[in-house]
Scaffold this active site. Structure first.
Site, PDB file in Angstrom:
ATOM      1  N   THR A   1      35.321  38.344  39.815  1.00  0.00           N
ATOM      2  CA  THR A   1      36.074  38.137  38.678  1.00  0.00           C
ATOM      3  C   THR A   1      37.020  39.427  38.672  1.00  0.00           C
ATOM      4  O   THR A   1      36.569  40.898  39.052  1.00  0.00           O
ATOM      5  CB  THR A   1      35.230  38.580  37.455  1.00  0.00           C
ATOM      6  OG1 THR A   1      34.363  37.068  37.166  1.00  0.00           O
ATOM      7  CG2 THR A   1      36.117  38.500  36.335  1.00  0.00           C
TER       8      THR A   1
ATOM      9  N   ASP B   1      34.482  41.799  44.991  1.00  0.00           N
ATOM     10  CA  ASP B   1      33.817  41.234  43.866  1.00  0.00           C
ATOM     11  C   ASP B   1      34.524  39.682  43.494  1.00  0.00           C
ATOM     12  O   ASP B   1      35.551  39.427  44.190  1.00  0.00           O
ATOM     13  CB  ASP B   1      33.987  42.198  42.712  1.00  0.00           C
ATOM     14  CG  ASP B   1      33.377  41.973  41.255  1.00  0.00           C
ATOM     15  OD1 ASP B   1      32.451  41.280  41.517  1.00  0.00           O
ATOM     16  OD2 ASP B   1      33.782  42.659  40.594  1.00  0.00           O
TER      17      ASP B   1
ATOM     18  N   ASP C   1      36.593  46.064  40.625  1.00  0.00           N
ATOM     19  CA  ASP C   1      37.514  46.693  39.549  1.00  0.00           C
ATOM     20  C   ASP C   1      36.923  47.231  38.335  1.00  0.00           C
ATOM     21  O   ASP C   1      37.350  47.009  37.169  1.00  0.00           O
ATOM     22  CB  ASP C   1      38.846  45.482  39.125  1.00  0.00           C
ATOM     23  CG  ASP C   1      38.253  44.566  38.208  1.00  0.00           C
ATOM     24  OD1 ASP C   1      36.921  44.157  38.288  1.00  0.00           O
ATOM     25  OD2 ASP C   1      39.017  43.808  37.620  1.00  0.00           O
TER      26      ASP C   1
END
Length: 759
Positions: free
Chosen positions: A451, A449, A648
């Site tokens: 961010t 990912d 996350d």
């Protein structure tokens, strides 16, 4: 976290039911791996047979005991495993320094009877020079000396041997019990009623006795158990050190401003606490006042102190190095990061490695095969060996029973797993189970990912570009008003900027998050949407009048969101999220290891490409929704790749669950995302490379242990059976067999403990 061009509401921690759904879907996929654990689970225990969460550093009331070799065995009191006879140990070790009661018992039995064993052995070797009145008196003396050794010191082993037969679960104690009983019983009969034996059993003028062999076997087995219990206790050192991190007290600030020291167990959510320089942060919370650098290395493996200011989150048990902080507690007891880490490590340590299955199959038939070999040894020597042939046959049969210890085979992988998970925890890496450790080394493709994974995950407001006829203030005020309902970091950046400028925000009359593309709602009676181009298209908003400016901002790596009200474009807002300082180094390490890195982000394609270009990532997917990430994982798996997914956020749950290894980038708030196989406490990509190296080391260690156990038995049994006698004229004494048997288990544990210092 899904870093969409805008911020889906489900980024709030654990607020989206989808998160739990995905987590449990994944658990069901793996239920068959743990079915056997549910059979013996004590009431009130967590999933995967793990212990129910408990506050850190509590007294061991309600302790559950389990077997290192058979984690499905669980009972509320100490004892022995009904399957292998091994001493049960607590699932969750306590900080109390009480010595293992069995270790103390074995040590007492060993030292009290060792002199008797030594004297009996010397007498067997040199008795004819010592004893007056001939050899029969010597046999009676040996009987007198060794009976306490066999019937008191060896009693626990004899009981375990009987239990193994009663439970129809033959194990090492079956073999030791048979060997010791046979040698002792034969010798007693030879002493009390020598006339029942034919003359071929005569050796040096008497019927040969083997009291000293039986006694030495008991003494060496006791010594082996003492060494093994001590070594096994070291495998839980990692959990004990984690438990020891929690401070015992906290300093609470009362509403009247007075301060008091209270036990950690008395801290409640919402309490205001002072953390002075040099003290440990008592629980997880948020800084209200002060500024200081915290040493988080004990939980994250990150050596550099982290500066904390008002609004920042702090983790319990981290050390405040310089300034004074006032903290509001947010998570206490079993909810703290430290407690969750302890639970995850304990759960992983008690899971079974897939590699153990072969050893389990072998061990299942092993004891029966050994007993058959021992009987064959007795008869082959008895009928075909040199005189006294039956004596040779008997001695060799006992040696076969004693040397063939399946204990080393059973301990081979559990000890490696316990040492590795403990080592990983000190590096901020939490494996969910043994299967995750085995799988990690095979990964060749990593989907990341953006961010919070590649970037810091703390976006900062960049700029606002209003549509013609509007001001920056109008656009920012409307965007921040709708964004108050979102917990996404991008939303926080926009709301914080509006408040900084002193803008009055309107309360949204309705709010809805569209996963991966943005938010919708009603503000002042207008339908407001804030998000990426996909959201604008679905609302039929013409966003192209600001397309050139948006592309220019994205080219600089900023995330761009469009704002529209009642179908009319109001402007765009750019938020930038700096790349983590460690990301470039981590990606270079992964590339060196032969891992292909793929970026998949909900952010705009241009932004994604800009960041990817800076970091040297070739394959980039922008504006992806959670289902697109899942599809990407499935496509790569169909191409034969072993895929790890690092994310996350809750939106990553489907892809984390589907990947061969799901890696949750823990940020100190959600340590245990249910869908992930591995959690990185710090959220640092370098830990992925570290976890892969540890996986390689652990699997190598398990193979060494299994190889040693197999080779030991493959060589030991033929030697004990006397296969080399025709060539060398030498036989393996049962006493040497007992020593080898004890050392085999200890050497397997010692090899596993090397993982604690693996680089």
């Amino acid at each position: 976290m899904n870093d969409s061009a805008h911020h889906p509401h489900e980024h709030g921690h654990h607020k989206d039911p989808a998160h739990h759904e995905h987590g449990h879907e994944h658990e069901h996929e793996h239920e068959h791996e743990h079915e056997h654990e549910h059979e013996h689970r004590a009431p009130g225990h967590g999933h995967h047979g793990g212990p129910a969460p408990a506050a850190v550093a509590i007294a061991p009331e309600g302790t559950v005991y389990t077997c290192p070799m058979h984690p499905e065995i669980r009972q509320p009191s100490p004892g022995n495993c009904p399957k292998c006879g091994m001493t049960l140990e607590p699932v969750m070790p306590s900080l109390e320094d009480e010595e293992n009661p069995e270790l103390a018992d074995f040590r007492r039995r060993f030292w009290w009877t060792l002199p008797l064993t030594v004297v009996a052995t010397l007498m067997a070797m040199f008795g004819h020079r010592i004893v007056h009145g001939g050899l029969p008196q010597q046999s009676w003396l040996e009987l007198l000396l060794t009976t306490p050794v066999i019937l008191w010191a060896g009693w626990p082993f004899l009981v375990r041997g009987v239990e193994s037969i009663r439970h129809r679960s033959p194990n090492m104690w079956t073999l030791i019990g048979l060997g010791v009983t046979a040698a002792y019983a034969y010798s007693v009969v030879a002493t009390v009623a020598p006339g029942v034996f034919p003359s071929s059993f005569m050796m040096d003028g008497r019927i040969g006795v083997y009291f000293e062999a039986a006694a030495v076997i008991v003494s060496l087995t006791l010594l082996g158990q003492i060494l093994e219990l001590k070594a096994r206790s070291e495998t839980s050192a990692a959990i004990k050190s984690l438990l020891g991190l929690a401070p015992k007290t906290a300093r609470r600030i009362r509403p009247d401003g007075a301060e008091e020291d209270i036990p950690l167990s008395h801290v409640h959510v919402g309490d205001v606490l002072r953390v002075r320089p040099g003290e440990k942060v008592p629980v997880d919370g948020e800084v209200l006042e002060g500024e200081s650098a915290l040493d988080e290395s004990m939980l994250t493996g990150e050596p550099l102190p982290v500066t904390k200011r008002p609004g920042d989150k702090v983790i319990g048990a981290t050390i405040n190095s310089s300034g004074s902080l006032v903290v509001r507690s947010e998570k206490v007891g079993s909810q703290t990061v430290l407690s969750q880490i302890v639970q995850m490590v304990a759960l992983a340590q008690r899971s079974r490695a897939p590699m153990q299955r072969l050893a389990d199959v072998v061990a299942g038939y092993f004891v029966s095969i050994v007993v058959v070999i021992a009987i064959l040894t007795l008869f082959v020597w008895g009928f075909f060996g040199p005189q006294p042939s039956w004596v040779y046959g008997f001695v060799n049969a006992v040696a076969v029973l004693i040397i063939a210890c399946p204990c080393a085979l059973g301990l081979a992988t559990p000890m490696s797993i316990m040492a590795a998970t403990g080592r990983a925890a000190t590096q901020g890496i939490l494996f969910r189970d043994a299967a995750a450790i085995e799988s990690m080394r095979k990964v060749d493709t990593l989907i990341v990912d953006k961010t919070g994974t590649l970037t810091q995950g703390k976006p900062a407001f960049d700029r606002v570009l209003p549509a013609p006829g509007l001001t920056e203030q109008d656009v920012l005020q409307m965007a921040a008003s709708i964004d108050q309902g979102s917990e996404h970091p991008l939303a926080h950046a926009i709301v914080a900027q509006a408040r900084q400028r002193g803008l009055a925000l309107d309360k949204p009359e309705s709010f809805e998050s569209s996963s991966g593309i943005g938010v919708r709602g009603t503000v002042r009676g207008q339908r407001v949407v804030l998000g990426n181009t996909a959201l604008m298209d679905s609302e039929k908003v013409d966003w192209k009048i600001l397309q050139a400016q948006a592309e220019s901002l994205r080219g600089e790596g900023a995330s761009v969101m469009y704002l529209a009200a009642d179908g009319r474009l109001l402007g765009l807002i750019a938020v930038s999220d700096p790349v983590k300082a460690t990301t470039a180094e981590a990606l270079a390490t992964l590339k060196e290891a032969g891992i292909t890195v793929v970026m998949a982000t909900g952010d705009g394609v241009t932004t994604a490409r800009s960041v990817a270009k800076r970091l040297g990532i070739a394959e980039v997917h922008g504006e992806v929704k959670p289902q697109d990430k899942l599809a990407l994982v499935e496509r790569l798996q169909r191409e034969g790749k072993v895929v790890a997914m690092a994310g996350d956020g809750i939106n990553d749950a489907p892809a984390l669950a589907k990947a061969n290894v799901g890696i949750a980038m823990g940020t100190g708030t959600d340590v245990a995302i249910n869908s992930a196989h591995v959690t990185l406490v710090k959220g640092d990509l370098r830990a992925i490379a570290r976890s892969r190296l540890l996986s390689l080391e652990t699997v190598r260690n398990m193979r060494q242990n299994l190889g040693f156990a197999f080779v030991y038995n493959a060589l030991g049994i033929p030697l004990a059976a006397g296969l080399l006698y025709p060539f060398t004229g030498q036989l393996l004494s049962p006493m040497i067999a007992a020593l080898a048997m004890s050392l085999s288990s200890v050497s397997v544990i010692a090899n596993a403990l090397r993982l604690r210092s693996a680089k």
